[in-house]
Write a protein that holds these residues in place. Structure first.
Motif, PDB file in Angstrom:
ATOM      1  N   ALA A   2      13.284  37.248 -33.065  1.00 46.56           N
ATOM      2  CA  ALA A   2      11.890  36.915 -32.825  1.00 46.56           C
ATOM      3  C   ALA A   2      11.011  37.478 -33.922  1.00 46.56           C
ATOM      4  N   LEU A  34      21.205  45.324 -27.176  1.00 48.78           N
ATOM      5  CA  LEU A  34      20.682  44.368 -26.200  1.00 48.78           C
ATOM      6  C   LEU A  34      21.621  44.215 -25.013  1.00 48.78           C
ATOM      7  N   LYS A  58      10.640  46.988 -27.364  1.00 47.60           N
ATOM      8  CA  LYS A  58      10.735  45.561 -27.675  1.00 47.60           C
ATOM      9  C   LYS A  58      12.116  45.020 -27.307  1.00 47.60           C
ATOM     10  N   CYS A  59      13.151  45.775 -27.631  1.00 49.29           N
ATOM     11  CA  CYS A  59      14.508  45.345 -27.291  1.00 49.29           C
ATOM     12  C   CYS A  59      14.709  45.313 -25.778  1.00 49.29           C
ATOM     13  N   LYS A  61      12.409  44.778 -23.567  1.00 50.62           N
ATOM     14  CA  LYS A  61      11.693  43.593 -23.076  1.00 50.62           C
ATOM     15  C   LYS A  61      12.539  42.340 -23.318  1.00 50.62           C
ATOM     16  N   GLU A  62      13.169  42.257 -24.475  1.00 48.42           N
ATOM     17  CA  GLU A  62      14.003  41.093 -24.781  1.00 48.42           C
ATOM     18  C   GLU A  62      15.202  41.012 -23.839  1.00 48.42           C
ATOM     19  N   GLU A  93       2.370  42.457 -25.860  1.00 50.47           N
ATOM     20  CA  GLU A  93       3.714  42.030 -25.455  1.00 50.47           C
ATOM     21  C   GLU A  93       3.815  41.678 -23.971  1.00 50.47           C
TER      22      GLU A  93
END
Length: 295
Positions: A2, A34, A58-59, A61-62, A93
């Motif tokens: 992303a 992840l 961020k990871c 959330k992914e 985010e």
């Protein structure tokens, strides 16, 4: 990957062109991370807004979508600018963000600045975060230390181990340089952000930590950042000596601003303003530790 994160921050204006593209080994670590995060089910991330915790959040959330929350501590040791940036990132985010009061100076013994100061702080902080995580139905709590943190004096990691806090970046074997390179490819605004540690780390072990000292250091470092220095520390010795650390490449710029800095730092309460010729390095206060204290 992303690339939809494009926040503007004051701290990322100086590009580090020497950060390479992530290697295939680093990208495999990212994929493993992840997978590991997805298996946690839900997660509360201790979020400072720095390079590592932003990447981890961020990871998460992914991997977990809505099943992740961010928790930021509010204290005198944590500059307001950092809290605002953390808040803005979560807003951008769409991540639920919580702020917990964790005033280190109220912890018995903390203000005396013992060598296990970070342990006392992290024990209190992670206790608060775990309680919040339980209330919000999060299965586990994670923090953002990386493999480079294994090579320095880090008493806070003892608190991490004792309280069962996850360290996903270390679990994946990720180093700071890899985190920066992947963050850059992801478009994270923190890929080039300066490393940060709580303001209490600017005070010599054994010398008292006070609100006044923390305020002096905070404002002094902010002035250096406003002048365009990328990586800075202002260490305080005694009550009034400032020891400035910047990257060696920025020594000429520091000398060019010497008169201004002496004037402004004295206005903040410093009597002496000095330049550390060894330049910026993490944990320079730990260089005085010996024996068991350095373990």
């Amino acid at each position: 990957m992303a690339t939809n994160t494009s926040l503007d921050t004051e701290q990322t204006t100086q590009a580090q062109t020497d950060v390479p593209e992530p290697s295939e080994q680093a990208l495999q670590k990212y994929r493993d991370l992840l997978d590991y995060l997805a298996q946690r089910g839900s997660l509360a991330v201790a979020f400072s807004g720095g390079v590592d915790s932003t990447f981890l959040l961020k990871c998460a959330k992914e991997a977990l979508g809505k099943n992740v929350i961010a928790v930021t501590a509010k204290s005198l040791s944590f500059p307001e600018r950092e809290r605002r940036e953390a808040q803005e990132f979560c807003r951008h985010e769409g991540i639920r963000h919580f702020v917990v009061e964790s005033e280190e100076l109220k912890i018995p013994g903390f203000s005396h600045n013992p060598t296990n100061r970070c342990y006392l702080c992290k024990s209190e902080l992670f206790h608060e975060i775990r309680q919040l995580a339980d209330r919000e139905g999060m299965a586990q709590v994670a923090e953002g230390s990386n493999m480079d943190d294994n090579g320095d004096y880090r008493p806070g990691l003892k608190a991490v181990a004792e309280q069962g806090i996850l360290s996903p970046l270390r679990h994946a074997g990720l180093y700071k340089s890899e985190i920066r390179s992947i963050s850059r490819q992801m478009g994270l605004p923190t890929w080039n952000k300066q490393s940060f540690a709580c303001l209490s780390s600017r005070v010599v072990y054994g010398e008292s930590i006070t609100p006044k000292k923390l305020g002096m250091v905070d404002r002094a470092e902010q002035e250096l950042l406003d002048l365009g220095f990328h990586q800075v520390r202002v260490r305080i010795h005694g009550d009034s000596l400032a020891r400035i650390e910047v990257l060696p490449a920025e020594f000429p710029q520091l000398l060019d601003n010497a008169q201004r800095l002496v004037r402004d730092f004295k206005a903040l309460g410093f009597s002496y303003v000095t330049m550390d010729l060894a330049g910026y390095r993490t944990g320079s206060m730990n260089e005085t530790l010996e024996g068991d204290d350095a373990k």
